[in-house]
Design an enzyme around this catalytic site. Structure first.
Site, PDB file in Angstrom:
ATOM      1  N   ASP A   1       4.660  43.004   9.859  1.00 37.69           N
ATOM      2  CA  ASP A   1       4.446  41.664   9.312  1.00 37.69           C
ATOM      3  C   ASP A   1       3.171  41.022   9.879  1.00 37.69           C
ATOM      4  O   ASP A   1       2.700  40.009   9.372  1.00 37.69           O
ATOM      5  CB  ASP A   1       5.669  40.782   9.600  1.00 37.69           C
ATOM      6  CG  ASP A   1       5.696  39.534   8.740  1.00 37.69           C
ATOM      7  OD1 ASP A   1       4.895  39.452   7.784  1.00 37.69           O
ATOM      8  OD2 ASP A   1       6.515  38.640   9.031  1.00 37.69           O
TER       9      ASP A   1
ATOM     10  N   LYS B   1      10.529  40.176   6.240  1.00 35.92           N
ATOM     11  CA  LYS B   1      10.739  38.756   6.540  1.00 35.92           C
ATOM     12  C   LYS B   1      12.143  38.330   6.094  1.00 35.92           C
ATOM     13  O   LYS B   1      12.692  38.914   5.168  1.00 35.92           O
ATOM     14  CB  LYS B   1       9.739  37.916   5.730  1.00 35.92           C
ATOM     15  CG  LYS B   1       8.332  37.897   6.279  1.00 35.92           C
ATOM     16  CD  LYS B   1       7.467  36.956   5.446  1.00 35.92           C
ATOM     17  CE  LYS B   1       6.026  36.947   5.923  1.00 35.92           C
ATOM     18  NZ  LYS B   1       5.870  36.424   7.299  1.00 35.92           N
TER      19      LYS B   1
ATOM     20  N   ARG C   1      -4.142  40.474  10.291  1.00 32.33           N
ATOM     21  CA  ARG C   1      -5.170  40.835  11.284  1.00 32.33           C
ATOM     22  C   ARG C   1      -5.687  42.256  11.072  1.00 32.33           C
ATOM     23  O   ARG C   1      -6.803  42.567  11.442  1.00 32.33           O
ATOM     24  CB  ARG C   1      -4.606  40.630  12.701  1.00 32.33           C
ATOM     25  CG  ARG C   1      -3.394  41.445  12.995  1.00 32.33           C
ATOM     26  CD  ARG C   1      -2.644  40.919  14.221  1.00 32.33           C
ATOM     27  NE  ARG C   1      -1.857  39.721  13.909  1.00 32.33           N
ATOM     28  CZ  ARG C   1      -1.146  39.049  14.797  1.00 32.33           C
ATOM     29  NH1 ARG C   1      -1.135  39.407  16.064  1.00 32.33           N
ATOM     30  NH2 ARG C   1      -0.456  37.996  14.436  1.00 32.33           N
TER      31      ARG C   1
HETATM   32  N1  BES Z   1       1.382  35.470   6.382  1.00 31.06           N
HETATM   33  C1  BES Z   1       2.096  35.386   7.599  1.00 31.06           C
HETATM   34  C2  BES Z   1       1.887  34.066   8.332  1.00 31.06           C
HETATM   35  C3  BES Z   1       2.350  32.804   7.655  1.00 31.06           C
HETATM   36  C4  BES Z   1       3.544  32.223   7.986  1.00 31.06           C
HETATM   37  C5  BES Z   1       1.537  32.159   6.745  1.00 31.06           C
HETATM   38  C6  BES Z   1       3.939  31.044   7.378  1.00 31.06           C
HETATM   39  C7  BES Z   1       1.915  30.988   6.139  1.00 31.06           C
HETATM   40  C8  BES Z   1       3.121  30.419   6.458  1.00 31.06           C
HETATM   41  C9  BES Z   1       1.659  36.514   8.547  1.00 31.06           C
HETATM   42  O1  BES Z   1       1.292  37.691   7.953  1.00 31.06           O
HETATM   43  C10 BES Z   1       2.813  36.793   9.449  1.00 31.06           C
HETATM   44  O2  BES Z   1       3.825  37.206   8.953  1.00 31.06           O
HETATM   45  N2  BES Z   1       2.655  36.534  10.743  1.00 31.06           N
HETATM   46  C11 BES Z   1       3.682  36.741  11.680  1.00 31.06           C
HETATM   47  C12 BES Z   1       3.061  37.376  12.885  1.00 31.06           C
HETATM   48  C13 BES Z   1       4.076  37.870  13.892  1.00 31.06           C
HETATM   49  C14 BES Z   1       4.815  39.072  13.344  1.00 31.06           C
HETATM   50  C15 BES Z   1       3.354  38.214  15.169  1.00 31.06           C
HETATM   51  C16 BES Z   1       4.268  35.388  12.033  1.00 31.06           C
HETATM   52  O3  BES Z   1       3.522  34.414  12.152  1.00 31.06           O
HETATM   53  O4  BES Z   1       5.497  35.293  12.158  1.00 31.06           O
HETATM   54 ZN    ZN Z   2       0.572  37.542   5.985  1.00 32.20          ZN
HETATM   55 ZN    ZN Z   3       2.950  39.015   7.610  1.00 34.40          ZN
END
Ligand code: BES
Ligand code: ZN
Ligand code: ZN
Length: 489
Positions: A338, A268, A342
């Site tokens: 990331d 990230k 899921r």
């Molecule tokens: N934990 C994150 C989602 C998240 C983002 C939670 C902001 C709380 C606040 C999750 O694991 C993630 O990183 N999701 C990605 C998915 C993408 C790679 C398809 C996202 O939402 O960017």
């Molecule tokens: Zn996450």
């Molecule tokens: Zn994530």
């Protein structure tokens, strides 16, 4: 903080601060004292003419009352009346703190007051909490406070019951908030598991924990793969509540327990990564919902499931392009490490199936996409059972937790196609919250009633929100406890 109700009459009241909640019909409190009655009537008029737009506070001496604070519901423009009451109750406590008052009284002897005791209590408790564990200056003041709700003698008994329930629930919520607020270095999967064990033992829940070896043996590949890059190995935690008589309804609550989400090799960006210490907020809501359920008892069987792992970049971490095959045989290509939530949720679903759940509800800080779609005021909800989705929305609404349903269109399943496996773990750049839901749906056991809650919006605020101080909210817990009441019927 000490909280109680009593039925002392106004004249005999002895307090530092008397709080009066007003609405246009004056239904929360009833005042007989002629001097005060006059003041209130005038105030009420000025409030409705919008001549006052701040709380009214004055130093008076009526009997043994030192100070009066009048809060009108019109001060809060959004939200339903129950939420308004909570916000005002929280404000009253902040006000008392500012003025250094230790003894506070809420006058709640009006016609409508007995219906709102739980809201007052919740506002006070949730509003007073903030994360001061690592501060030099701790909030010792509010711990010394005594708050009394003055109710009519005829409603005393039912008010006391409401008070006890709301106090218990609020304490669970604050514990969940505390856990989410803790840094990632303090809460990793094993710590989460130890905490679950202690909580279970204290409240009579049956706890089981799978470690790496038993996870591998049982074929729970989601946690194994996501946890590979971390020095702290993953755990699959379950807490079981059994009612005195076994029920046909078996509810599994699956909470995402990523104790820190760096994104893994698909790292990230650094701004806002710190929020990812709270990527176990779903798991925290499940853990403390189980505590509340054990304390309040319900007549249905409930299993709390928390897949816990840390998502780190490392020489041993999973790579983009790696493929894993969960128990139902559908292979997954990890396009983006990331999108780890899921993957671990699948292990939770497998556990729920093994336990022969009739209903699965999963709760996860799953996508940034749901926050872009709905903002922080709403969690996203998706599912395969309209009735279940509706009862969750209703349960949430009655406690100030709002859900908005998103569709799960068949045609979007194409977004999860890849040449290398049955499913890709991410969709295209559109509708990320929905494709995450569609992905999960592929692993929901057949014929299972299922709902998915994406709480990435409301799980944490960097500024105060409603009655919450900045930080974690414990979102989802209240909804679960209320839903159990609905499913009992
Ligand atoms: N934990 C994150 C989602 C998240 C983002 C939670 C902001 C709380 C606040 C999750 O694991 C993630 O990183 N999701 C990605 C998915 C993408 C790679 C398809 C996202 O939402 O960017
Ligand atoms: Zn996450
Ligand atoms: Zn994530």
């Amino acid at each position: 903080m000490k909280l109680e109700v009593d039925s002392v009459t106004f004249k005999k009241q002895k307090t530092d601060l008397m709080v009066l909640l007003l609405d246009s019909e004056m239904t929360f409190c009833e005042v007989k004292d002629p001097q005060l009655k006059k003041i209130l009537e005038q105030l009420s008029k000025r409030y409705s003419k919008k001549e006052i737009n701040k709380e009214f506070s004055s130093s008076v001496t009526i009997g043994k009352i030192r100070h009066i604070l009048v809060l009108h519901t019109s001060l809060i423009t959004s939200y339903d009346i129950a939420e308004k009451i909570k916000i005002l109750a929280a404000r009253a406590i902040d006000h008392a703190k500012d003025l250094g008052f230790l003894h506070i009284n809420f006058l709640l002897n009006g016609r409508d007051a007995p219906n709102f005791i739980q809201n007052v209590v919740e506002g006070i408790y949730l509003g007073a909490y903030y994360f001061d564990k690592y501060r030099k200056e701790k909030d010792t003041f509010s711990k010394k406070m005594t708050v009394v709700g003055s109710v009519t003698s005829s409603s005393l008994k039912s008010c006391r019951q409401q008070l006890n329930r709301a106090m218990l629930l609020s304490e669970c919520i604050n514990e969940a908030r505390q856990l989410v607020n803790e840094p990632g270095a303090e809460v990793y999967p094993q710590i989460f598991a130890d905490l679950a064990r202690r909580t279970g033992k204290k409240h009579g829940l049956r706890v089981s924990v799978l470690n790496e070896r038993s996870l591998k043996k049982a074929g729970h590949v989601g946690l194994i793969n996501v946890g590979k890059g971390s020095a702290h190995p993953p755990r699959l935690i379950t807490l079981e509540f059994r009612p005195s008589k076994p029920s046909k309804t078996r509810l599994a609550l699956v909470g995402k327990g990523i104790t820190f989400d760096t994104g893994g090799i698909s790292l990230k960006p650094s701004n806002r990564m710190l929020e990812m210490k709270g990527d176990m907020a779903g798991g925290a809501a499940v853990l403390y919902a189980m505590q509340a359920i054990a304390q309040l008892k319900t007549s249905i069987n409930v299993l709390g499931i928390i897949p816990a792992a840390e998502n780190m970049p490392d020489a041993n971490a999973q790579r983009p392009g790696d493929i894993l095959v969960p128990k139902n045989g559908k292979s997954i290509q990890v396009d983006n490490t990331d999108a780890e939530g899921r993957l671990v949720m699948i292990d939770g679903f497998e556990k729920a199936e093994e336990w022969k759940a009739t209903h699965i509800i999963d709760i996860a800080t799953l996508t940034g996409s749901v926050v872009r779609a709905l903002g922080q005021g709403y969690a996203g909800i998706m599912g395969n059972d309209d009735n279940l989705v509706k009862s969750i929305i209703e349960s949430g609404k009655s406690h100030g937790e709002l859900f908005w349903e998103l569709p799960l269109p068949e045609e979007y399943r194409n977004f999860l196609k890849t040449p290398y496996a049955d499913l890709n773990n991410v969709g295209s750049s559109y509708a990320g919250a929905i494709t995450a839901g569609l992905f999960l749906q592929e692993f929901v056991p057949e014929k299972m009633n299922w709902a998915h809650l994406d709480i990435a919006g409301p799980f944490l605020f960097d500024k105060p929100w409603k009655y919450y101080k900045a930080g974690a909210t414990g979102f989802g817990l209240k909804t679960f406890v209320e839903l159990c009441r609905q499913l009992e019927k």
